[in-house]
Each structure stands twice: as structure tokens, then as C-alpha cells.
Design an enzyme around this catalytic site. Structure first.
Site, PDB file in Angstrom:
ATOM      1  N   CYS A 110      32.494  37.712  36.079  1.00  0.00           N
ATOM      2  CA  CYS A 110      32.417  39.126  36.239  1.00  0.00           C
ATOM      3  C   CYS A 110      33.424  39.738  35.373  1.00  0.00           C
ATOM      4  O   CYS A 110      33.516  40.887  35.391  1.00  0.00           O
ATOM      5  CB  CYS A 110      32.414  39.335  37.668  1.00  0.00           C
ATOM      6  SG  CYS A 110      31.048  38.509  38.424  1.00  0.00           S
ATOM      7  N   HIS A 246      34.999  46.479  38.353  1.00  0.00           N
ATOM      8  CA  HIS A 246      33.660  45.844  38.485  1.00  0.00           C
ATOM      9  C   HIS A 246      33.219  45.934  39.811  1.00  0.00           C
ATOM     10  O   HIS A 246      33.859  46.197  40.930  1.00  0.00           O
ATOM     11  CB  HIS A 246      34.473  44.247  38.369  1.00  0.00           C
ATOM     12  CG  HIS A 246      33.118  43.352  38.834  1.00  0.00           C
ATOM     13  ND1 HIS A 246      31.763  43.416  38.477  1.00  0.00           N
ATOM     14  CD2 HIS A 246      33.223  41.975  39.741  1.00  0.00           C
ATOM     15  CE1 HIS A 246      31.144  42.247  39.083  1.00  0.00           C
ATOM     16  NE2 HIS A 246      31.886  41.752  39.761  1.00  0.00           N
ATOM     17  N   ASN A 276      25.851  43.755  42.477  1.00  0.00           N
ATOM     18  CA  ASN A 276      26.742  43.192  41.508  1.00  0.00           C
ATOM     19  C   ASN A 276      26.153  42.394  40.294  1.00  0.00           C
ATOM     20  O   ASN A 276      25.431  41.463  40.419  1.00  0.00           O
ATOM     21  CB  ASN A 276      27.587  42.002  42.225  1.00  0.00           C
ATOM     22  CG  ASN A 276      28.567  41.193  41.290  1.00  0.00           C
ATOM     23  OD1 ASN A 276      28.715  41.512  40.163  1.00  0.00           O
ATOM     24  ND2 ASN A 276      29.355  40.423  41.990  1.00  0.00           N
TER      25      ASN A 276
HETATM   26  N1  ACO Z   1      23.316  39.892  56.648  1.00  0.00           N
HETATM   27  C1  ACO Z   1      23.573  39.756  57.861  1.00  0.00           C
HETATM   28  N2  ACO Z   1      24.627  38.963  58.258  1.00  0.00           N
HETATM   29  C2  ACO Z   1      25.374  38.430  57.491  1.00  0.00           C
HETATM   30  C3  ACO Z   1      24.978  38.494  56.018  1.00  0.00           C
HETATM   31  C4  ACO Z   1      23.805  39.263  55.664  1.00  0.00           C
HETATM   32  N3  ACO Z   1      23.245  39.107  54.428  1.00  0.00           N
HETATM   33  N4  ACO Z   1      25.884  37.860  55.397  1.00  0.00           N
HETATM   34  C5  ACO Z   1      26.600  37.105  56.298  1.00  0.00           C
HETATM   35  N5  ACO Z   1      26.335  37.473  57.295  1.00  0.00           N
HETATM   36  C6  ACO Z   1      27.065  37.399  58.625  1.00  0.00           C
HETATM   37  C7  ACO Z   1      27.991  36.146  58.521  1.00  0.00           C
HETATM   38  O1  ACO Z   1      27.130  34.906  58.739  1.00  0.00           O
HETATM   39  C8  ACO Z   1      28.909  36.285  59.813  1.00  0.00           C
HETATM   40  O2  ACO Z   1      28.357  36.099  60.882  1.00  0.00           O
HETATM   41  P1  ACO Z   1      29.310  35.336  62.018  1.00  0.00           P
HETATM   42  O3  ACO Z   1      30.537  36.233  62.325  1.00  0.00           O
HETATM   43  O4  ACO Z   1      28.332  35.392  63.160  1.00  0.00           O
HETATM   44  O5  ACO Z   1      29.750  34.003  61.488  1.00  0.00           O
HETATM   45  C9  ACO Z   1      29.128  37.677  59.541  1.00  0.00           C
HETATM   46  O6  ACO Z   1      28.304  38.191  58.869  1.00  0.00           O
HETATM   47  C10 ACO Z   1      30.371  38.233  58.667  1.00  0.00           C
HETATM   48  O7  ACO Z   1      30.646  37.432  57.463  1.00  0.00           O
HETATM   49  P2  ACO Z   1      31.776  37.552  56.498  1.00  0.00           P
HETATM   50  O8  ACO Z   1      31.515  36.569  55.355  1.00  0.00           O
HETATM   51  O9  ACO Z   1      32.920  37.472  57.319  1.00  0.00           O
HETATM   52  O10 ACO Z   1      31.636  38.945  56.091  1.00  0.00           O
HETATM   53  P3  ACO Z   1      32.505  39.983  55.026  1.00  0.00           P
HETATM   54  O11 ACO Z   1      32.995  41.069  55.834  1.00  0.00           O
HETATM   55  O12 ACO Z   1      33.536  38.871  54.462  1.00  0.00           O
HETATM   56  O13 ACO Z   1      31.515  40.371  53.838  1.00  0.00           O
HETATM   57  C11 ACO Z   1      30.891  39.553  51.512  1.00  0.00           C
HETATM   58  C12 ACO Z   1      30.973  39.226  53.080  1.00  0.00           C
HETATM   59  C13 ACO Z   1      30.097  40.698  51.252  1.00  0.00           C
HETATM   60  C14 ACO Z   1      30.309  38.583  50.862  1.00  0.00           C
HETATM   61  C15 ACO Z   1      32.551  39.759  51.303  1.00  0.00           C
HETATM   62  O14 ACO Z   1      33.286  38.639  51.556  1.00  0.00           O
HETATM   63  C16 ACO Z   1      32.628  39.957  49.983  1.00  0.00           C
HETATM   64  O15 ACO Z   1      32.101  40.659  49.057  1.00  0.00           O
HETATM   65  N6  ACO Z   1      33.499  38.978  49.176  1.00  0.00           N
HETATM   66  C17 ACO Z   1      33.480  39.075  47.561  1.00  0.00           C
HETATM   67  C18 ACO Z   1      32.385  38.141  47.306  1.00  0.00           C
HETATM   68  C19 ACO Z   1      32.275  38.661  45.603  1.00  0.00           C
HETATM   69  O16 ACO Z   1      32.802  39.682  45.134  1.00  0.00           O
HETATM   70  N7  ACO Z   1      31.554  37.591  44.752  1.00  0.00           N
HETATM   71  C20 ACO Z   1      31.179  37.969  43.562  1.00  0.00           C
HETATM   72  C21 ACO Z   1      32.177  37.554  42.719  1.00  0.00           C
HETATM   73  S1  ACO Z   1      31.827  38.101  40.957  1.00  0.00           S
HETATM   74  C22 ACO Z   1      31.367  36.998  40.110  1.00  0.00           C
HETATM   75  O17 ACO Z   1      32.227  36.217  39.419  1.00  0.00           O
HETATM   76  C23 ACO Z   1      29.905  36.640  40.116  1.00  0.00           C
END
Ligand code: ACO
Length: 354
Positions: A110, A246, A276
Site C-alpha cells: 500500500c 493511504h 482499501n
Molecule cells: N464483521 C463483524 N465482526 C467482525 C468482522 C466483520 N467483518 N471482522 C472481525 N469481527 C469481529 C472479530 O471476530 C472480533 O470478535 P471477538 O471480539 O468476538 O473476537 C471483533 O470483531 C473485534 O475484532 P478486531 O480484529 O479486534 O477489530 P478491530 O477493531 O481491530 O478492527 C480491523 C479490525 C478493521 C481489521 C482493524 O484492525 C484494521 O483496520 N487494521 C489495519 C488493517 C489494515 O490496514 N490492513 C491493510 C494494510 S494495507 C496493505 O498493505 C494491503
């Protein structure tokens, strides 16, 4: 000092929309969770190749610059989702646009567009290039696992492009910095598809990531990178008129802006519409910001990104006098009557993902 300045911009965002409501019909998720955790409402799924999207964005960028493809010395495509291992997406862009300049792809996930812009600037400063087409293009829908709700809701397809040319004036790229922490390779990866696992069907061809870890590193590193770029440019954070980050997660963007003490009205976002799009996200956002009149002559624009690697990078530039297009071009691509969900399913099945 000789450096790169942006003289043309363009984007291609595929017409097929995949909404949060669509995703609710195939995975255990909901609009409320996706919106509050990421800021994403919908994303686009491409019915054409990465190179076709990249070319479409480039046509618009060249028209905006009033430059012909034959005047381009370098085509660099930032992408981690090339159509083929060989040749590069950039070569296919040149095949469609014409010209005999150098072509290459650059994979910094990214962060790719900021990396590519910095590489083009370096080649311009060195005198080997006068004009370059710098593109970010991604088709991440090809690598989505519809059974993994933690990643399937986040990514989308698209392309953005800029034309840069050499200047010795006050405008242009004032500073950039590029970094990577190779100890974090495994927190964001697509393990299949490369030569390491070419004969192993058990290795998934899908995005795997540790979301919380990435989140933590992203905010810290993007803050550091932007601060350093601003200092190198001999500017203060208050001098920044527009911050284009980004588009990975609205909470990451907000946290980074808060850490930098950049006020929210200076931060351009469009993650709600596209999700994204990896290396394409900054040039798509930049192009939209310009077409919406958000960037004014002489503005200081900061761009910052992070991605798989873990890579990060920031660039600060002073915009020139012109913020309007010299011309525009049709993207030249066929339409589709398929929905985003249909296209996503077809891609996933074709890859044996689901
Ligand atoms: N729908 C509903 N619930 C979900 C979903 C979903 N799509 N995905 C996860 N959950 C649940 C999880 O299972 C978890 O449940 P639990 O508490 O019962 O275990 C709960 O939601 C919380 O999950 P977290 O992973 O802690 O959620 P978080 O607040 O961290 O958000 C996210 C997750 C959106 C992925 C965030 O961590 C994030 O954006 N991280 C950065 C990711 C990123 O930018 N990646 C791309 C990099 S760029 C590249 O190079 C391609």
C-alpha cells in the site's frame, strides 16, 4: 534544484459496487460493524485487468497534463496485484498507450505510490528522466477469501495516476522518506502465487493479516514519516494544507491526523466509497481532491502510507499554479452489467478460493 512536479492526474474506479449490505448476504458481518471499525460503506470490484485500469487512469492523467504518451520517459506502476508475473503491468500500459520510455513495476504494497513517486523524483533529479507516468493500480478482489470476514470487507479495486515532469521552480516534491521493517513481513501477506509455493495447492491465495498489529504500527510509523518529511522540507505541520493518507481504515487516518495535530478539515478521505485499494488509494484520492477543488495553487500537500512489508513512506509537495485539467479523456473501457458480488464470486471461484 531539479525535482518532480505533478502536472496531470486521473483515476479509474470500476463501475461495479460491492456494498456492506451485499457482504451481509454472504458472510457473517454487518454494515454497522464495518462502518464503525473501518469507515467503509462500499468498494468497487473490477471487471477488467489491473493493466486496463492503470491505462484508463493514465489516459485521464495524460489528458489533464496535455502530454502525449510518446513524451513519457518512465512508466512506473506501484502494485502488489500484477496481472502476470512477467512482463510488468507498466509494460502493458505502454503497449496500450504507446511510447518507448522505461517501464517497471514496484511492489511496496500500500505504500507503493509514495515509493514510486519518490523513485520518479530521484530519477528526475538525477537527470535520467524528464517526464514520468506514476501509477498506483490494484485488483485486490482477486485475493479475497469470502469466508474470512476479517479481511473480505476491507479491500477494493481501482487505479490512479499522475504525470510528473522536471521543474526547477518552487513547486514540486520537497521531501520524501521511505522505510520498511522486514521483521514484520508475516503480519500482512499473500502466501500463495509466488515461486515459493507454486506447486502447493494447500497454500492460500488470499490476504492474511494481523489487523490489530498493523493498526498499531501504521499510526506510529505514518506519524513519524510525515513529521520527518515536513521537517526535511523545512516546513511546520501548520503549513500543511491537505493531508492525503493511504485509505486503509478511517480510524487509522483519524488517529494519525490527531497524532500529527493536523485538523480534520485538512484531511481528505474517500475510504467510504472505495475501501482499501492499496497502492491506488492515494492517487485516486489525490485525483478526486483536485477535481473537487480541495487543492489550491501553492498548497502544501502531504501524502503518507503504510503497507505490507511492513513498508511506510511520506512525501510533501508544494502544488504549482494549475489545479485544473488541461483536458480530459474517456477511460476507453467496456461497461459491465454484473454486480460487484457476482464479479467477486467469479474471481474467487476461478482461483479455487471458494
Ligand atoms: N464483521 C463483524 N465482526 C467482525 C468482522 C466483520 N467483518 N471482522 C472481525 N469481527 C469481529 C472479530 O471476530 C472480533 O470478535 P471477538 O471480539 O468476538 O473476537 C471483533 O470483531 C473485534 O475484532 P478486531 O480484529 O479486534 O477489530 P478491530 O477493531 O481491530 O478492527 C480491523 C479490525 C478493521 C481489521 C482493524 O484492525 C484494521 O483496520 N487494521 C489495519 C488493517 C489494515 O490496514 N490492513 C491493510 C494494510 S494495507 C496493505 O498493505 C494491503
Amino acid at each position: 534544484m531539479r525535482r518532480a512536479t505533478i502536472i496531470g492526474w486521473g483515476a479509474y474506479t470500476p463501475p461495479a459496487v460491492l456494498s456492506n449490505a451485499d457482504l451481509e448476504t454472504v458472510i457473517d458481518t454487518n454494515d454497522e460493524w464495518i462502518t464503525t471499525r473501518s469507515g467503509i460503506k462500499e468498494r468497487r470490484i473490477s471487471h477488467v485487468s489491473n493493466a486496463e485500469m492503470a491505462t484508463a487512469a493514465s489516459r485521464r492523467a495524460l489528458a489533464a497534463a496535455g502530454v502525449d504518451a510518446s513524451d513519457i520517459d518512465l512508466v512506473v506502476v506501484a502494485t502488489c496485484t500484477p496481472d502476470r508475473a512477467l512482463p510488468s503491468v507498466a509494460a502493458y500500459v505502454q503497449r496500450q498507450l504507446g511510447g518507448l520510455g522505461a517501464t517497471m513495476d514496484l511492489n511496496a504494497a500500500c505504500s507503493g505510490f509514495v515509493y514510486a513517486l519518490s523513485v520518479a523524483d530521484g530519477m528526475i533529479a538525477a537527470g535520467t528522466v524528464n517526464r514520468a507516468l506514476v501509477i498506483g493500480a490494484e485488483r485486490l478482489s482477486s485475493y479475497l477469501d469470502l469466508t474470512d470476514r476479517t479481511t473480505a470487507v476491507l479491500f477494493g479495486d481501482g487505479a490512479g495516476a499522475v504525470v510528473v515532469e522536471a521543474t526547477e521552480g518552487p513547486e514540486g516534491l520537497l521531501a520524501s522518506n521511505l522505510h520498511s521493517d522486514g521483521s514484520l513481513t508475516e503480519i500482512l501477506t499473500i502466501r500463495g502465487g509466488g515461486t515459493e509455493n507454486v506447486f502447493d495447492d494447500a497454500i492460500p491465495l488470499t490476504v492474511a493479516m494481523e489487523g490489530r498489529e498493523i493498526f498499531r504500527h501504521a499510526v506510529t510509523r505514518m506519524g513519524e514519516g510525515t513529521t520527518t518529511a515536513i521537517e526535511t522540507a523545512d516546513l511546520e505541520i501548520e503549513d500543511v494544507d491537505v493531508l492525503i493518507s493511504h485509505q486503509a481504515n478511517i480510524r487509522i487516518i483519524d488517529a494519525t491526523a490527531k497524532r500529527l495535530k493536523v485538523s480534520p478539515e485538512k484531511v481528505y478521505t474517500n475510504i467510504h466509497a472505495y475501501g482499501n485499494t492499496s497502492a491506488a488509494s492515494i492517487p485516486i484520492a489525490l485525483s478526486e481532491a483536485l477535481d473537487q477543488g480541495v487543492i489550491e495553487p501553492g498548497n502544501i500537500v502531504a501524502m503518507v502510507a503504510f503497507g505490507g512489508g511492513l513498508t511506510w513512506g511520506a512525501a510533501v509537495l508544494r502544488w504549482g499554479e494549475r489545479t485544473t485539467r488541461l483536458g480530459d479523456a474517456d477511460h476507453g473501457l467496456p461497461d459491465t452489467d454484473k454486480t460487484g458480488l457476482q464479479l467477486l464470486r467469479e474471481r474467487a471461484q476461478g482461483l479455487g478460493v471458494q
